[in-house]
Design a protein around this motif. Structure first.
Motif, PDB file in Angstrom:
ATOM      1  N   TYR A 157      -8.904   1.810  -3.260  1.00  0.00           N
ATOM      2  CA  TYR A 157      -8.328   3.108  -2.935  1.00  0.00           C
ATOM      3  C   TYR A 157      -9.355   3.955  -2.191  1.00  0.00           C
ATOM      4  N   SER A 158      -8.857   4.992  -1.548  1.00  0.00           N
ATOM      5  CA  SER A 158      -9.718   6.026  -0.968  1.00  0.00           C
ATOM      6  C   SER A 158      -8.991   7.350  -1.125  1.00  0.00           C
ATOM      7  N   ARG A 159      -9.745   8.431  -1.298  1.00  0.00           N
ATOM      8  CA  ARG A 159      -9.124   9.733  -1.533  1.00  0.00           C
ATOM      9  C   ARG A 159     -10.023  10.862  -1.054  1.00  0.00           C
ATOM     10  N   SER A 160      -9.388  11.917  -0.555  1.00  0.00           N
ATOM     11  CA  SER A 160     -10.096  13.126  -0.154  1.00  0.00           C
ATOM     12  C   SER A 160      -9.166  14.295  -0.435  1.00  0.00           C
ATOM     13  N   GLY A 161      -9.410  14.967  -1.535  1.00  0.00           N
ATOM     14  CA  GLY A 161      -8.518  16.035  -1.953  1.00  0.00           C
ATOM     15  C   GLY A 161      -8.371  16.022  -3.460  1.00  0.00           C
ATOM     16  N   ASP A 162      -7.200  16.414  -3.934  1.00  0.00           N
ATOM     17  CA  ASP A 162      -7.009  16.532  -5.375  1.00  0.00           C
ATOM     18  C   ASP A 162      -5.590  16.108  -5.743  1.00  0.00           C
ATOM     19  N   GLY A 163      -5.461  15.566  -6.956  1.00  0.00           N
ATOM     20  CA  GLY A 163      -4.144  15.176  -7.445  1.00  0.00           C
ATOM     21  C   GLY A 163      -4.161  13.763  -8.009  1.00  0.00           C
ATOM     22  N   PRO A 164      -3.049  13.351  -8.628  1.00  0.00           N
ATOM     23  CA  PRO A 164      -2.985  12.028  -9.262  1.00  0.00           C
ATOM     24  C   PRO A 164      -2.661  10.916  -8.269  1.00  0.00           C
ATOM     25  N   LEU A 165      -3.189   9.734  -8.569  1.00  0.00           N
ATOM     26  CA  LEU A 165      -2.817   8.509  -7.873  1.00  0.00           C
ATOM     27  C   LEU A 165      -2.248   7.558  -8.924  1.00  0.00           C
ATOM     28  N   GLY A 166      -1.160   6.892  -8.601  1.00  0.00           N
ATOM     29  CA  GLY A 166      -0.490   6.063  -9.601  1.00  0.00           C
ATOM     30  C   GLY A 166      -0.470   4.591  -9.256  1.00  0.00           C
ATOM     31  N   VAL A 167      -0.911   3.768 -10.214  1.00  0.00           N
ATOM     32  CA  VAL A 167      -0.757   2.316 -10.157  1.00  0.00           C
ATOM     33  C   VAL A 167      -0.140   1.902 -11.480  1.00  0.00           C
TER      34      VAL A 167
ATOM     35  N   GLY B 142       2.017  12.654  -5.390  1.00  0.00           N
ATOM     36  CA  GLY B 142       1.561  13.888  -6.021  1.00  0.00           C
ATOM     37  C   GLY B 142       0.171  14.321  -5.597  1.00  0.00           C
ATOM     38  N   PHE B 143      -0.387  13.644  -4.582  1.00  0.00           N
ATOM     39  CA  PHE B 143      -1.760  13.939  -4.178  1.00  0.00           C
ATOM     40  C   PHE B 143      -1.783  14.986  -3.068  1.00  0.00           C
ATOM     41  N   SER B 144      -2.678  15.951  -3.208  1.00  0.00           N
ATOM     42  CA  SER B 144      -2.838  17.002  -2.202  1.00  0.00           C
ATOM     43  C   SER B 144      -4.083  16.688  -1.373  1.00  0.00           C
ATOM     44  N   GLY B 145      -3.868  16.205  -0.176  1.00  0.00           N
ATOM     45  CA  GLY B 145      -4.975  15.795   0.672  1.00  0.00           C
ATOM     46  C   GLY B 145      -4.663  14.452   1.297  1.00  0.00           C
ATOM     47  N   SER B 146      -5.695  13.649   1.491  1.00  0.00           N
ATOM     48  CA  SER B 146      -5.530  12.332   2.102  1.00  0.00           C
ATOM     49  C   SER B 146      -5.907  11.253   1.090  1.00  0.00           C
ATOM     50  N   ALA B 147      -5.005  10.279   0.886  1.00  0.00           N
ATOM     51  CA  ALA B 147      -5.281   9.213  -0.076  1.00  0.00           C
ATOM     52  C   ALA B 147      -4.510   7.955   0.294  1.00  0.00           C
TER      53      ALA B 147
ATOM     54  N   SER C 122     -10.045   4.921 -13.442  1.00  0.00           N
ATOM     55  CA  SER C 122      -9.855   4.584 -12.031  1.00  0.00           C
ATOM     56  C   SER C 122      -9.613   5.857 -11.218  1.00  0.00           C
ATOM     57  N   PHE C 123      -9.907   5.782  -9.930  1.00  0.00           N
ATOM     58  CA  PHE C 123      -9.615   6.855  -8.969  1.00  0.00           C
ATOM     59  C   PHE C 123     -10.439   8.127  -9.201  1.00  0.00           C
ATOM     60  N   THR C 124     -11.627   7.996  -9.766  1.00  0.00           N
ATOM     61  CA  THR C 124     -12.464   9.178  -9.980  1.00  0.00           C
ATOM     62  C   THR C 124     -13.432   9.417  -8.822  1.00  0.00           C
ATOM     63  N   GLU C 125     -13.674   8.398  -8.012  1.00  0.00           N
ATOM     64  CA  GLU C 125     -14.585   8.533  -6.882  1.00  0.00           C
ATOM     65  C   GLU C 125     -13.790   8.731  -5.587  1.00  0.00           C
ATOM     66  N   GLU C 126     -14.496   8.978  -4.503  1.00  0.00           N
ATOM     67  CA  GLU C 126     -13.825   9.131  -3.216  1.00  0.00           C
ATOM     68  C   GLU C 126     -13.229   7.814  -2.735  1.00  0.00           C
ATOM     69  N   SER C 127     -13.834   6.708  -3.140  1.00  0.00           N
ATOM     70  CA  SER C 127     -13.296   5.391  -2.823  1.00  0.00           C
ATOM     71  C   SER C 127     -13.812   4.402  -3.859  1.00  0.00           C
ATOM     72  N   GLY C 128     -13.093   3.322  -4.031  1.00  0.00           N
ATOM     73  CA  GLY C 128     -13.513   2.334  -5.014  1.00  0.00           C
ATOM     74  C   GLY C 128     -12.435   1.296  -5.243  1.00  0.00           C
ATOM     75  N   SER C 129     -12.550   0.595  -6.360  1.00  0.00           N
ATOM     76  CA  SER C 129     -11.590  -0.448  -6.706  1.00  0.00           C
ATOM     77  C   SER C 129     -10.918  -0.117  -8.029  1.00  0.00           C
ATOM     78  N   TRP C 130      -9.783  -0.729  -8.269  1.00  0.00           N
ATOM     79  CA  TRP C 130      -9.067  -0.542  -9.524  1.00  0.00           C
ATOM     80  C   TRP C 130      -8.605  -1.904 -10.050  1.00  0.00           C
ATOM     81  N   ALA C 131      -8.305  -1.957 -11.338  1.00  0.00           N
ATOM     82  CA  ALA C 131      -7.812  -3.183 -11.967  1.00  0.00           C
ATOM     83  C   ALA C 131      -6.746  -2.819 -12.987  1.00  0.00           C
TER      84      ALA C 131
ATOM     85  N   MET D 273       0.824  -1.198   0.000  1.00  0.00           N
ATOM     86  CA  MET D 273       0.000   0.000   0.000  1.00  0.00           C
ATOM     87  C   MET D 273       0.861   1.253   0.000  1.00  0.00           C
ATOM     88  N   ALA D 274       0.280   2.328  -0.516  1.00  0.00           N
ATOM     89  CA  ALA D 274       0.896   3.656  -0.459  1.00  0.00           C
ATOM     90  C   ALA D 274      -0.145   4.606   0.108  1.00  0.00           C
ATOM     91  N   THR D 275       0.281   5.501   0.988  1.00  0.00           N
ATOM     92  CA  THR D 275      -0.655   6.424   1.621  1.00  0.00           C
ATOM     93  C   THR D 275       0.017   7.759   1.892  1.00  0.00           C
TER      94      THR D 275
END
Length: 231
Positions: free
Chosen positions: A99-109, A179-184, A136-145, A63-65
């Motif tokens: 994933y889960s996210r609150s804020g703005d910026g890219p998430l990388g897989v 690169g994410f600004s906030g919590s992810a 992927s990563f367009t919602e506040e939380s979800g799954s990716w593949a 995991m990355a956080t």
């Protein structure tokens, strides 16, 4: 940046292939997988899939956080060998996570999936990119593949008979929240490897050819005798 980092890690894993102490072999119906169980790291544990010829990893704390390790990367390598009577033709890789996210910026897989020929007289290597599906990563939380696939060339790989019986396989994975600004947070939950094979057509040995020719000669001799006897 992702690709340069992954290429460096993948190059290191290839360099280590000659010195790795493989400790575990899992044998399936058509292939077997050999790897150093102690070096699986965040890939966790490995087991044969329900079909008997895939390799399934159960990641541990991969995991990355933004509140801790913002950049998680790991690489493993496995030797894949076809069982007698079969040859390797292609490989597929499938990964899933959440994933889960609150804020703005890219998430990388992302990552790289590579094969190295261990039978040929020249160095053959193929790389494929592992990347999360678009959207992927367009919602506040979800799954990716993420998926990747490699088909082996019809020629130029393998042993003297032209069939590919064994390859070294490397999987390099990267999760990035830097690169994410906030919590992810990004989690990798599943990694599945599939090997595809075909049967190898046996090539008769020299003594087999000799027996075949002798048999044909005997058939011809008997046919001539029957013709002469009826004349």
């Amino acid at each position: 940046m992702y690709k340069k980092t992954l290429q460096a890690a993948l190059g290191l894993s290839i360099a280590l292939l000659g010195t790795a102490a493989y400790a575990e072999t899992l044998t399936g119906t058509y292939v077997n997988y050999t790897f150093d169980e102690s070096a699986l790291g965040m890939f966790g544990t490995a087991a044969l899939s329900a079909s008997g010829d895939g390799l399934v990893f159960s990641p541990v704390d991969f995991m990355a956080t933004t509140s801790g390790t913002v950049f998680a990367q790991d690489t493993i390598y496995v030797t894949v060998t076809a069982n007698p009577g079969y040859q390797l033709t292609a490989f597929g890789l499938s990964e899933t996570g959440r994933y889960s996210r609150s804020g703005d910026g890219p998430l990388g897989v992302t990552g790289q999936f590579g094969l190295t020929d261990v039978e040929g007289t020249t160095v053959n290597h193929i790389l494929a990119t592992i990347e999360a599906s678009p959207g992927s990563f367009t919602e506040e939380s979800g799954s990716w593949a993420a998926q990747a696939a490699i088909t082996l060339p019809a020629t130029g790989w393998g042993g003297a008979d032209g069939s590919v019986g064994s390859v070294s396989l490397e999987i390099s994975n990267l999760l990035d929240t830097s690169g994410f600004s906030g919590s992810a947070s990004i989690y990798k939950d599943f990694i599945g490897l599939s090997a595809f094979t075909t049967t190898v057509s046996p090539v008769p040995e020299a003594n087999t050819y000799a027996m075949m020719l002798a048999g044909l000669g005997l058939v011809g001799f008997m046919a001539r005798r029957r013709i002469n006897a009826s004349a």
